[in-house]
Design an enzyme around this catalytic site. Structure first.
Site, PDB file in Angstrom:
ATOM      1  N   ARG A  46      10.225 -17.780 -12.115  1.00 42.00           N
ATOM      2  CA  ARG A  46      10.167 -16.206 -12.106  1.00 42.00           C
ATOM      3  C   ARG A  46       9.159 -15.743 -13.035  1.00 42.00           C
ATOM      4  NH1 ARG A  46      12.925 -13.830 -15.495  1.00 42.00           N
ATOM      5  NH2 ARG A  46      14.899 -14.898 -14.959  1.00 42.00           N
ATOM      6  N   TYR A  98       0.546   7.013   1.257  1.00 36.39           N
ATOM      7  CA  TYR A  98       1.495   5.902   2.094  1.00 36.39           C
ATOM      8  C   TYR A  98       3.261   6.445   1.878  1.00 36.39           C
ATOM      9  CZ  TYR A  98       4.237   1.990   3.392  1.00 36.39           C
ATOM     10  OH  TYR A  98       5.093   0.899   3.791  1.00 36.39           O
ATOM     11  N   ASP A 170      -4.428   3.008  -5.645  1.00 38.08           N
ATOM     12  CA  ASP A 170      -3.967   2.070  -4.582  1.00 38.08           C
ATOM     13  C   ASP A 170      -5.110   1.562  -3.737  1.00 38.08           C
ATOM     14  OD1 ASP A 170      -2.935   0.888  -2.145  1.00 38.08           O
ATOM     15  OD2 ASP A 170      -1.154   2.179  -2.149  1.00 38.08           O
ATOM     16  N   LYS A 195      -1.278  -6.312   3.871  1.00 44.35           N
ATOM     17  CA  LYS A 195      -2.162  -5.713   4.610  1.00 44.35           C
ATOM     18  C   LYS A 195      -3.465  -6.603   4.837  1.00 44.35           C
ATOM     19  CE  LYS A 195       1.162  -2.820   4.689  1.00 44.35           C
ATOM     20  NZ  LYS A 195       0.909  -1.381   3.953  1.00 44.35           N
TER      21      LYS A 195
HETATM   22  C1  LIG Z   1       2.141  -0.875   3.072  1.00 46.94           C
HETATM   23  C2  LIG Z   1       1.374   0.082   1.912  1.00 46.94           C
HETATM   24  C3  LIG Z   1       1.965   0.031   0.769  1.00 46.94           C
HETATM   25  C4  LIG Z   1       3.529  -0.791   0.762  1.00 46.94           C
HETATM   26  O1  LIG Z   1       3.356  -1.809   0.473  1.00 46.94           O
HETATM   27  P1  LIG Z   1       4.278  -3.071   0.809  1.00 46.94           P
HETATM   28  O2  LIG Z   1       3.794  -4.394   0.748  1.00 46.94           O
HETATM   29  O3  LIG Z   1       4.797  -2.801   2.125  1.00 46.94           O
HETATM   30  O4  LIG Z   1       5.457  -2.953  -0.009  1.00 46.94           O
HETATM   31  C5  LIG Z   1       1.643   0.693  -0.209  1.00 46.94           C
HETATM   32  N1  LIG Z   1       0.509   1.562  -0.288  1.00 46.94           N
HETATM   33  C6  LIG Z   1      -0.121   1.303   1.223  1.00 46.94           C
HETATM   34  C7  LIG Z   1      -1.517   2.193   1.146  1.00 46.94           C
HETATM   35  C8  LIG Z   1       0.318   0.749   2.219  1.00 46.94           C
HETATM   36  O5  LIG Z   1      -0.482   0.558   3.393  1.00 46.94           O
END
Ligand SMILES: *Cc1c(COP(=O)(O)O)cnc(C)c1O
Length: 379
Positions: A46, A98, A170, A195
């Protein structure tokens, strides 16, 4: 090292014990000690795992940052960042973001006494009037999801620095191929690795990159204490995915431009949201802080009867109707009923997110086939 070379090599060395070119999947939960406390830097998986460490170093290098931390999902990474705060602290967040981020802020952390303000960041000066002595963190995404607005990271970073706040960006939509927020003054870069970084729609993962060693220590403490870490197989898959990030992004951008221009000239389409258009309201900022415009495109239809909008969504054959984005294959989504359903309709409409809004994650297929698919779906 330039970006493409970093994708393949940054943080990655042949395995010293065998010479294996590819980073091994260290599928182990623990590591042997020759005497209590005497070990090779790894005690329990972990806390540290060698496959994960290589990935963390690789992602940090792509973002021009010093320290990377991988998490079980993008939301687990967001969770760790907000846990840097204390009850009574306040966060100022861009209002176009998001849906899951909005949900964890308002439905999870407000309960623990953290206050969130949501604001349109298109004029960064409007942030200043919300800052008070309790403000600790500014949060933004750019390009925003799903309206594809561009926020001037450098300008927000100036405000954040001046008031000694943390700025978290982000960077999921842009990826470090298009923009590196730490270079523009951000303190924290966060990714849904799920993504574009993973890139093949086969992993859920998150990551954080920072430069400040103290911030890194605090986040590593939270990563270990809360335990939302990714497994070694997933780290291996993401390392493999990142080896082609620069190639994939180049194609996403090229196809994105072709699809955006096609949509703009289509009679069924009301408006296309894509930062590469010269008349996009923040095009100049996009041109300065990004190296290209990416493959994420949103558009509204002239038709706003929801049944007819759904009828079009059901007809796609090459684009798959699905949540998520950033994979090699093209996806189409309906934010109001899918990714952004957790945001109340009144809040959605404030940012222009209509029920006829469709979001495309343009993949790396042959552009002609994507255009033909859009043609038949509109037809
Ligand atoms: C998908 C997404 C998230 C969340 O990420 P997960 O991997 O699904 O937990 C956060 N910010 C953006 C811009 C996203 O597209």
């Amino acid at each position: 090292m330039k970006f493409g070379t970093k994708c393949l090599h940054a943080g990655i060395k042949p395995d010293p014990s065998t010479g294996a070119i590819m980073t091994p999947i260290f599928q182990t939960s623990t590591y042997v000690q020759s005497s209590p406390g005497v070990h090779k830097g790894y005690e329990y998986a972990r806390t540290q795992n060698p496959t994960r460490s290589v990935l963390e170093a690789n992602i940090a290098a792509l973002e021009n940052g010093k320290f990377g931390l991988a998490f079980a999902s993008g939301l687990a990474a967001i969770d760790a960042i907000v846990k840097l705060l204390e009850p009574g602290d306040e966060v100022i967040s861009a209002n176009d973001l998001y849906g899951g981020t909005y949900r964890i802020f308002t439905k999870v952390f407000e309960k623990y006494g953290i206050k969130f303000h949501f604001r349109d960041f298109s004029d960064p000066n409007s942030i200043e009037e919300l800052i008070n002595n309790n403000t600790k963190l500014i949060w933004l995404e750019t390009p925003t999801n799903p309206m594809m607005n561009i926020i001037d990271i450098k300008k927000v970073a100036e405000i954040s620095r001046k008031r000694k706040l943390l700025l978290a960006v982000d960077n999921t939509f842009a990826t470090p191929f298009l923009q590196t927020p730490l270079d523009l003054g951000a303190d924290i870069v966060m990714h849904s690795v799920t993504k574009y970084l993973a890139g093949h729609s086969d992993v859920v993962m998150g990551a954080i990159v920072v430069n400040d060693p103290q911030l890194k220590e605090q986040l590593a403490f939270l990563q270990n204490s809360c335990g939302a870490v990714p497994g070694p197989q997933d780290c291996f898959l993401v390392l493999r995915g990142i080896k082609t990030l620069h190639l994939r992004m180049g194609r996403h951008c090229k196809n994105g431009e072709i699809v955006a221009n096609y949509l703009r000239n289509h009679h069924a389409v009301e408006k296309v949201f894509w930062p590469g258009f010269e008349d996009h309201p923040n095009h100049i900022v996009a041109r300065e802080q990004m190296s290209n415009y990416g493959g994420m495109i949103s558009f509204t239809l002239k038709e706003d009867d929801i049944k007819k909008v759904f009828g079009i969504l059901e007809k796609f054959k090459v684009f798959s109707l699905a949540e998520s984005l950033g994979g090699v294959e093209s996806l189409v989504g309906h934010p109001a009923s899918m990714t952004h359903a957790s945001i109340p309709k009144s809040e959605r409409e404030k940012v222009g997110l209509k029920d006829s809004l469709i979001r495309l994650s343009v993949g790396i297929e042959d552009a002609d086939d994507l255009i033909a698919d859009l043609d038949q779906a509109f037809g």
